[in-house]
Motif scaffolding. Structure first.
Motif, PDB file in Angstrom:
ATOM      1  N   GLU A  39     -68.046  15.383  67.117  1.00 22.96           N
ATOM      2  CA  GLU A  39     -68.224  15.973  68.450  1.00 22.96           C
ATOM      3  C   GLU A  39     -69.052  17.244  68.366  1.00 22.96           C
ATOM      4  O   GLU A  39     -69.960  17.458  69.175  1.00 22.96           O
ATOM      5  N   LYS A  86     -63.058  20.049  76.075  1.00 20.62           N
ATOM      6  CA  LYS A  86     -62.320  18.861  75.625  1.00 20.62           C
ATOM      7  C   LYS A  86     -60.859  19.096  75.976  1.00 20.62           C
ATOM      8  O   LYS A  86     -60.225  19.994  75.449  1.00 20.62           O
ATOM      9  N   LEU A 113     -68.190  11.803  74.815  1.00 24.74           N
ATOM     10  CA  LEU A 113     -68.969  13.034  74.778  1.00 24.74           C
ATOM     11  C   LEU A 113     -70.471  12.758  74.861  1.00 24.74           C
ATOM     12  O   LEU A 113     -71.195  13.493  75.530  1.00 24.74           O
TER      13      LEU A 113
END
Length: 128
Positions: A39, A86, A113
């Motif tokens: 991420e 997040k 994402l």
């Protein structure tokens, strides 16, 4: 091995209970939410591109109990231009990932994402 058992027995005889420190920390203070390596790679790829174009200059990462936040700044002393958040509690609803502007308005939200980060491709095209 015998030292550990002797110390445990001594503590129990004195009316004390020996608790593993890692178990105590996990039960007392749950680990904060964090971005995983993949991420962060996706976020930093976009961040690097925007820095190269002169749009962004600084960033900050916050790992809170309920969410992780990656904030980007146009200038170091300003409020963040965007925050990429997040929030695992929203994973089953609207999606765990979101992009929020300075005013707190959610500009894009989703479960993946990579899809959410495509928002910055559109921002770049609008400013060209």
């Amino acid at each position: 091995m015998t030292d550990h058992n002797e110390h445990s027995g001594l503590a129990e005889r004195r009316g004390r209970i020996v608790i593993d420190l890692s178990e105590y920390r996990e039960s007392r203070d749950p680990m904060p939410v964090a971005f995983h390596r993949l991420e962060l790679n996706q976020i930093l790829r976009v961040y690097g591109r925007m820095v190269g174009e002169g749009e962004w200059r600084d960033y900050a990462i916050d790992h809170l109990r309920d969410r992780a936040v990656f904030s980007v700044f146009k200038r170091s002393g300003d409020l963040p231009a965007y925050t990429i958040e997040k929030n695992p509690k929203l994973a089953q609803k609207q999606g765990a990932f979101s992009i929020v502007n300075t005013q707190g308005r959610i500009l894009k939200r989703g479960h993946e994402l990579a899809q959410v980060m495509k928002f910055f491709d559109k921002v770049q095209k609008l400013t060209d």
